[in-house]
Design a protein around this motif. Structure first.
Motif, PDB file in Angstrom:
ATOM      1  N   GLY A   2      28.608  32.334  40.600  1.00 42.42           N
ATOM      2  CA  GLY A   2      29.734  32.372  39.678  1.00 42.42           C
ATOM      3  C   GLY A   2      29.802  31.128  38.811  1.00 42.42           C
ATOM      4  O   GLY A   2      29.027  30.177  38.952  1.00 42.42           O
ATOM      5  N   ARG A   3      30.760  31.143  37.909  1.00 40.83           N
ATOM      6  CA  ARG A   3      30.976  30.007  37.015  1.00 40.83           C
ATOM      7  C   ARG A   3      32.070  29.101  37.567  1.00 40.83           C
ATOM      8  O   ARG A   3      32.831  29.488  38.448  1.00 40.83           O
ATOM      9  CB  ARG A   3      31.349  30.519  35.620  1.00 40.83           C
ATOM     10  N   TYR A  71      37.984  35.253  33.655  1.00 42.84           N
ATOM     11  CA  TYR A  71      37.565  35.281  35.056  1.00 42.84           C
ATOM     12  C   TYR A  71      36.657  36.457  35.382  1.00 42.84           C
ATOM     13  O   TYR A  71      36.874  37.581  34.946  1.00 42.84           O
ATOM     14  CB  TYR A  71      38.797  35.335  35.964  1.00 42.84           C
ATOM     15  N   ARG A  72      35.627  36.165  36.182  1.00 44.15           N
ATOM     16  CA  ARG A  72      34.768  37.188  36.777  1.00 44.15           C
ATOM     17  C   ARG A  72      34.634  36.891  38.267  1.00 44.15           C
ATOM     18  O   ARG A  72      34.879  35.760  38.712  1.00 44.15           O
ATOM     19  CB  ARG A  72      33.375  37.180  36.126  1.00 44.15           C
ATOM     20  N   ALA A  73      34.285  37.905  39.023  1.00 45.75           N
ATOM     21  CA  ALA A  73      34.080  37.717  40.463  1.00 45.75           C
ATOM     22  C   ALA A  73      33.097  36.581  40.707  1.00 45.75           C
ATOM     23  O   ALA A  73      32.128  36.411  39.951  1.00 45.75           O
ATOM     24  CB  ALA A  73      33.575  39.001  41.103  1.00 45.75           C
ATOM     25  N   GLU A  74      33.338  35.786  41.726  1.00 43.89           N
ATOM     26  CA  GLU A  74      32.545  34.634  42.168  1.00 43.89           C
ATOM     27  C   GLU A  74      32.897  33.348  41.437  1.00 43.89           C
ATOM     28  O   GLU A  74      32.412  32.276  41.806  1.00 43.89           O
ATOM     29  CB  GLU A  74      31.027  34.882  42.072  1.00 43.89           C
ATOM     30  N   ALA A 146      41.279  33.386  39.701  1.00 45.13           N
ATOM     31  CA  ALA A 146      40.121  32.870  40.434  1.00 45.13           C
ATOM     32  C   ALA A 146      40.581  32.039  41.628  1.00 45.13           C
ATOM     33  O   ALA A 146      41.678  31.475  41.614  1.00 45.13           O
ATOM     34  CB  ALA A 146      39.272  31.995  39.513  1.00 45.13           C
ATOM     35  N   PRO A 147      39.767  31.957  42.687  1.00 48.30           N
ATOM     36  CA  PRO A 147      40.048  30.985  43.743  1.00 48.30           C
ATOM     37  C   PRO A 147      40.231  29.609  43.113  1.00 48.30           C
ATOM     38  O   PRO A 147      39.365  29.144  42.366  1.00 48.30           O
ATOM     39  CB  PRO A 147      38.801  31.045  44.623  1.00 48.30           C
ATOM     40  N   SER A 148      41.364  28.966  43.378  1.00 55.06           N
ATOM     41  CA  SER A 148      41.703  27.759  42.626  1.00 55.06           C
ATOM     42  C   SER A 148      42.263  26.674  43.534  1.00 55.06           C
ATOM     43  O   SER A 148      42.873  26.953  44.567  1.00 55.06           O
ATOM     44  CB  SER A 148      42.722  28.087  41.527  1.00 55.06           C
ATOM     45  N   LEU A 149      42.062  25.438  43.111  1.00 52.18           N
ATOM     46  CA  LEU A 149      42.584  24.257  43.793  1.00 52.18           C
ATOM     47  C   LEU A 149      43.123  23.292  42.751  1.00 52.18           C
ATOM     48  O   LEU A 149      42.601  23.215  41.627  1.00 52.18           O
ATOM     49  CB  LEU A 149      41.489  23.550  44.597  1.00 52.18           C
ATOM     50  N   LEU A 150      44.153  22.542  43.120  1.00 51.95           N
ATOM     51  CA  LEU A 150      44.654  21.457  42.281  1.00 51.95           C
ATOM     52  C   LEU A 150      44.447  20.160  43.055  1.00 51.95           C
ATOM     53  O   LEU A 150      44.957  20.019  44.164  1.00 51.95           O
ATOM     54  CB  LEU A 150      46.127  21.661  41.935  1.00 51.95           C
ATOM     55  N   ARG A 185      29.029  27.858  45.793  1.00 52.36           N
ATOM     56  CA  ARG A 185      28.026  28.588  46.591  1.00 52.36           C
ATOM     57  C   ARG A 185      28.699  29.368  47.721  1.00 52.36           C
ATOM     58  O   ARG A 185      28.301  30.495  48.027  1.00 52.36           O
ATOM     59  CB  ARG A 185      26.998  27.602  47.155  1.00 52.36           C
ATOM     60  N   GLN A 186      29.698  28.769  48.358  1.00 49.99           N
ATOM     61  CA  GLN A 186      30.403  29.471  49.438  1.00 49.99           C
ATOM     62  C   GLN A 186      31.088  30.730  48.930  1.00 49.99           C
ATOM     63  O   GLN A 186      31.001  31.803  49.542  1.00 49.99           O
ATOM     64  CB  GLN A 186      31.443  28.544  50.080  1.00 49.99           C
TER      65      GLN A 186
END
Length: 451
Positions: A2-3, A71-74, A146-150, A185-186
């Protein structure tokens, strides 16, 4: 693979004005994060990762919308910030993830480990759910698809952190690039493409100890429930723009964690793969944010909550929970709210700002900033009493039952702010002041098992 989306916190336009973030010395949070972001992008691209840098002229909401549109998967998304605090000795890096998502918590810990491997001098403040943030939710964690973190890479207000960031900016970038590469990668190795059979696994839903007949789904590690379930709780979720929702197999789902905004406790039981909901209406009919009323916690519950946030909190003020319960009950002020206001104003009795602990001033009465220390009281009880009286002045026109010790009581227009949110811009200039008190109140009730 993914990106990777990277956003530098602040810098865009908020309410028509440029948002610099924290301003310390000759620099701003926006300037520091943009420089760091650019180095991270350069490093990741040199490793053949596809990176999308969020434009710097977007507001916080526009940044999230920009990511969601692409957003796209991954894919994964990170926003970087520098924290700030009144006490310059507070320092270190932390990362926030959407609450009740153990997978995202692990991703946050991965990012911290990668950064601290490059910058071991930087204290690790840990991975924290976004419910621990000031207002009880972080839009970047909640609203980004998307899976996200701050990530808070350090405290700009700390001379040590600031010097580290400016002198070793490339090492910061290398550490964050290491973490983002491993995280990407995870996610790529575990993502199921939307549209595939059973793309989103089913989960069970429990409400107030009973199984709900309709299943939820798990998306990017987040529990989603049907909009119909929210309707059954009397919550008009369809009208709320901040609620994350999606349509799947002809059914509309919403993020379960967003129910916290409606005073519903949301937890995850890993053994039964269930999202567990508990409504506060069982113990607190009416409005949770009404200043006049009775608290719901015991002295022990207040004590345990305070100690969980500051182990040394009760060493100087051992009777503080008792004082709030007694003084609040006497004047008819909700002592839970008053106690949570104290936690906000004093940073859980750490103080560290203009007001000193010896002043027994637990709500910043008379402290106007710029070093003004505000009022002082002869005892902790009198300090609590003054705060309770000031809250009653705002919330009610009923008479005060004890001698007035609040030095600013006479300046308040009686009854102008019966709800917590109406204290914003009045008690404090911060327009999110009430939201911050309510966020702590929800955490208190969750820790006490009341919601």
């Amino acid at each position: 693979m993914g990106r990777i989306f990277i956003s530098a916190g602040h810098g865009g336009l908020e309410d028509g004005r440029r948002d610099p973030g924290s301003i310390v010395g000759n620099t701003t949070e926006a300037q520091e994060m943009i420089q760091l972001r650019d180095l991270i992008v350069q490093e990741l691209r040199s490793r053949n990762f596809e990176v999308l840098s969020v434009p710097d002229d977007l507001s916080a909401a526009q940044s999230i919308a920009w990511i969601n549109l692409r957003y796209r998967a991954e894919d994964v998304a990170l926003e970087i910030h520098a924290d700030s605090f009144t006490n310059p000795s507070v320092r270190g890096a932390s990362v926030f993830y959407i609450a009740n998502n153990d997978e995202r918590r692990a991703h946050g810990e991965l990012m911290l480990i990668a950064l601290l491997r490059r910058i071991p001098q930087l204290p690790n403040r840990g991975a924290k759910p976004d419910t621990n943030a000031g207002v009880g939710r972080l839009a970047f964690c909640r609203d980004t698809v998307a899976p996200s973190l701050l990530m808070e890479v350090g405290f700009l207000s700390s001379p040590d952190d600031r010097q580290l960031l400016q002198a070793r900016r490339r090492d910061f970038a290398l550490g964050l690039a290491d973490g983002l590469a491993a995280w990407s990668r995870q996610v790529a190795s575990t993502t199921v493409q939307p549209g595939e059979p059973s793309a989103y696994p089913e989960i069970a839903v429990r409400i107030n100890g009973r199984n709900y007949p309709e299943k939820g789904i798990l998306v990017n590690g987040n529990a989603y429930i049907t909009i119909d379930l929210a309707d059954s709780l009397g919550i008009n979720a369809a009208a709320e723009t901040r609620i994350g929702r999606l349509s799947y197999q002809g059914v509309v789902y919403m993020k379960a964690v967003d129910l916290r905004e409606f005073n519903v406790s949301v937890a995850w039981d890993n053994d039964s793969r269930s999202v567990v909901l508990k409504t506060i209406f069982q113990i607190c009919p009416g409005q949770l944010d009404r200043l006049m009323g009775h608290g719901n916690t015991s002295e022990v519950q207040l004590m345990m909550f305070l100690k969980s946030h500051n182990e040394l909190a009760l060493s100087q003020f051992p009777d503080i929970p008792k004082l709030y319960r007694e003084e609040g009950a006497l004047e008819g002020v909700n002592y839970d709210i008053a106690f949570c206001q104290m936690c906000l104003e004093t940073n859980f009795l750490r103080f560290g700002g203009d007001v000193k602990s010896t002043q027994n001033n637990f709500a910043g009465l008379g402290a106007t900033g710029a070093g003004a220390q505000g009022a002082g009281f002869a005892s902790a009880r009198l300090g609590v009493r003054a705060q309770i009286q000031h809250l009653k002045a705002y919330a009610s026109t009923e008479p005060i039952l004890q001698d007035i010790v609040d030095p600013r009581f006479r300046f308040v227009t009686r009854g102008v702010a019966p709800l917590v949110g109406l204290l914003s811009g009045r008690w404090a200039a911060d327009l999110q002041y009430g939201d911050k008190i309510m966020a702590i109140l929800r955490r208190l009730y969750e820790s006490a098992g009341l919601i």
